[in-house]
Scaffold this active site. Structure first.
Site: not given
Ligand code: NAD
Length: 431
Positions: A120
């Site tokens: 990471k």
């Molecule tokens: P992203 O940046 O696209 O979306 C994040 C979302 O969370 C946004 O809607 C944001 O407004 C919201 N958010 C931020 N702060 C918040 C809060 N305090 N309360 C509620 N909502 C809040 O990110 P993502 O890619 O969707 O990733 C989200 C999670 O999933 C992370 O933990 C990431 O590590 C994990 N993840 C992502 C992927 C991927 O393929 N994108 C894969 C595995 C895991």
């Protein structure tokens, strides 16, 4: 004078919820290792990251000032293959967080049986205050700082919080310029036009839908509009999970972003909500539903809860108030280690992050394979192969949980640690 960013850590916000993420990961690791009777030497090996790199990333801000950002890359384990793991740009980035996420990637790749280890990366910055040219300079400088670790056979990054396809293109370009030839397989999550895979953008949410469907079947809950779903976070993972689960016939009653959520007990029209966010970016201006807070969303009367935003949102404080029957962990680490027991005692089936959100890295693996083979698959092939891997992995973890009488989380760690440990034993100790 040049500002020095990252030497003084700002106070963490809700990300950590007071729990050190590396210790939180290790708490589960130790339980699983004990269940497996892992030999003490191997236990020690798997408790330590292979490599930890901290780099200074000086860049020129648009105002002509130099600013120095701190970047991290942790390669946790490469026994099963090249390290794989995303890069996040965030004010909450710490070495401990990056270590924890790198370990999670190791277990995640092993749970779904991909030939990858885990890594990471992160840069301590606030991307919302940076222009696109500044973000490009930071991405390229960070890439050159960690370039000795990178490579299709050694360490392959991907997007994570606040990084996207555009930045993956810059990473690929920076690496390729140094190598003097184009190397697409050095990074995944790229734009489709330059070697990205069809289906990658939807893969994590699609994977969440698949494992939730399998869990519903396992609990004999209906796969139709009688099953209510609440989703926290409406970014890549949350919005696609909501869309996919709506496509399955489930009723999405609430979704949220960082400013709070929207709720309709009769069900939200997810297509309409997505269109609204496409035009207006945020949910707060959506008027066709009631507003609720992020805390209220977690405690709603529903069958499925999908935390898909941040770490440590389900803690000792609210675990006892959760009414869902299934929690599908779209985010990494949304549940603190201390809340696990409360959820288990309440009979809530938690589909753990390292399984639930593994669809993303699975299609990243497909992207890497397609890049190396120079032959691209159609979207149906990608989705069918993802479906097979997610269903098989869900069944393997459920089988382990049943055989050992442990939670799905501990079972997922057991499947993963067992696979990594077996390869270590076969390779032997080079010492
Ligand atoms: P992203 O940046 O696209 O979306 C994040 C979302 O969370 C946004 O809607 C944001 O407004 C919201 N958010 C931020 N702060 C918040 C809060 N305090 N309360 C509620 N909502 C809040 O990110 P993502 O890619 O969707 O990733 C989200 C999670 O999933 C992370 O933990 C990431 O590590 C994990 N993840 C992502 C992927 C991927 O393929 N994108 C894969 C595995 C895991």
């Amino acid at each position: 004078m040049a500002a020095v960013h990252g030497l003084i850590r700002p106070e963490r916000d809700t990300h950590l919820g007071g729990e050190n993420p590396f210790e939180s990961m290790m708490a589960r690791f130790d339980i699983a290792a004990q269940q497996l009777n892992l030999e003490p030497g191997l236990h020690q090996v798997l408790r330590h990251p292979e490599r930890q790199l901290i780099v200074a990333c000086p860049i020129l801000r648009d105002n002509g000032q130099v600013e120095v950002f701190t970047g991290y890359r942790v390669v946790y384990n490469t026994a099963r293959g090249p390290a794989k793991g995303g890069i996040r740009f965030d004010l909450g980035v710490t070495l401990d967080e990056v270590k924890a996420l790198a370990a999670w990637m190791t277990w995640k790749c092993a749970v779904v049986n991909l030939p990858f280890g885990g890594a990471k990366g992160g840069v301590l910055c606030d991307p919302s205050t940076m222009s696109m040219p500044e973000l490009e300079r930071l991405t390229r400088r960070y890439t050159s700082g960690i370039i000795d670790l990178l490579g299709p056979d050694s360490d392959v990054p991907a997007p994570d919080v606040n990084t996207n396809e555009r930045m993956m293109a810059w990473i690929m370009d920076t690496y390729s310029m140094h190598k003097r030839h184009t190397v697409t397989a050095v990074v995944t999550g790229k734009p489709v036009e330059m070697g990205g895979s069809l289906g990658r953008r939807e893969a994590t949410g699609r994977g969440c839908m698949i494992v939730t469907r399998e869990a519903l079947k396992g609990l004999n809950l209906p796969i139709d509009s009688r099953t209510r779903v609440a989703v926290q976070g409406f970014g890549n993972v949350g919005s696609i999970s909501a869309k996919q689960m709506a496509g399955l016939g489930l009723k999405i009653i609430a979704v949220s972003d960082k400013d709070g959520g929207i709720y309709n007990e009769k069900g939200l029209d997810i297509g309409d909500v997505l269109e609204h966010v496409r035009q207006q970016r945020f949910l707060k201006t959506y008027t066709k539903a009631e507003r609720i807070s992020n805390e209220e969303l977690l405690e709603l009367e529903c069958e499925v809860l999908v935390p898909a935003a941040l770490e440590n949102v389900i803690t000792d404080d609210n675990a006892g108030k959760i009414k869902a029957k299934i929690i599908c962990e779209g985010a990494n680490g949304p549940t603190s280690a201390t809340a696990d027991q409360t959820l288990q005692d309440a009979g809530i089936l938690v589909i753990p992050d390292i399984l639930a959100n593994a669809g993303g890295v699975t299609v990243s693996y497909f992207e890497w394979v397609q890049n190396r083979g120079g032959y691209f698959w159609d979207e149906e092939t990608v989705n069918n192969r993802l479906e097979k891997i997610m269903v098989e992995s869900f069944n393997e973890v459920a089988g382990m949980a049943a055989r050992h009488g442990v939670s799905m989380r501990i079972a997922a760690y057991m499947v993963a640690i067992d696979r990594v440990a077996k390869v270590h034993r076969l390779r032997g100790m080079y010492a």
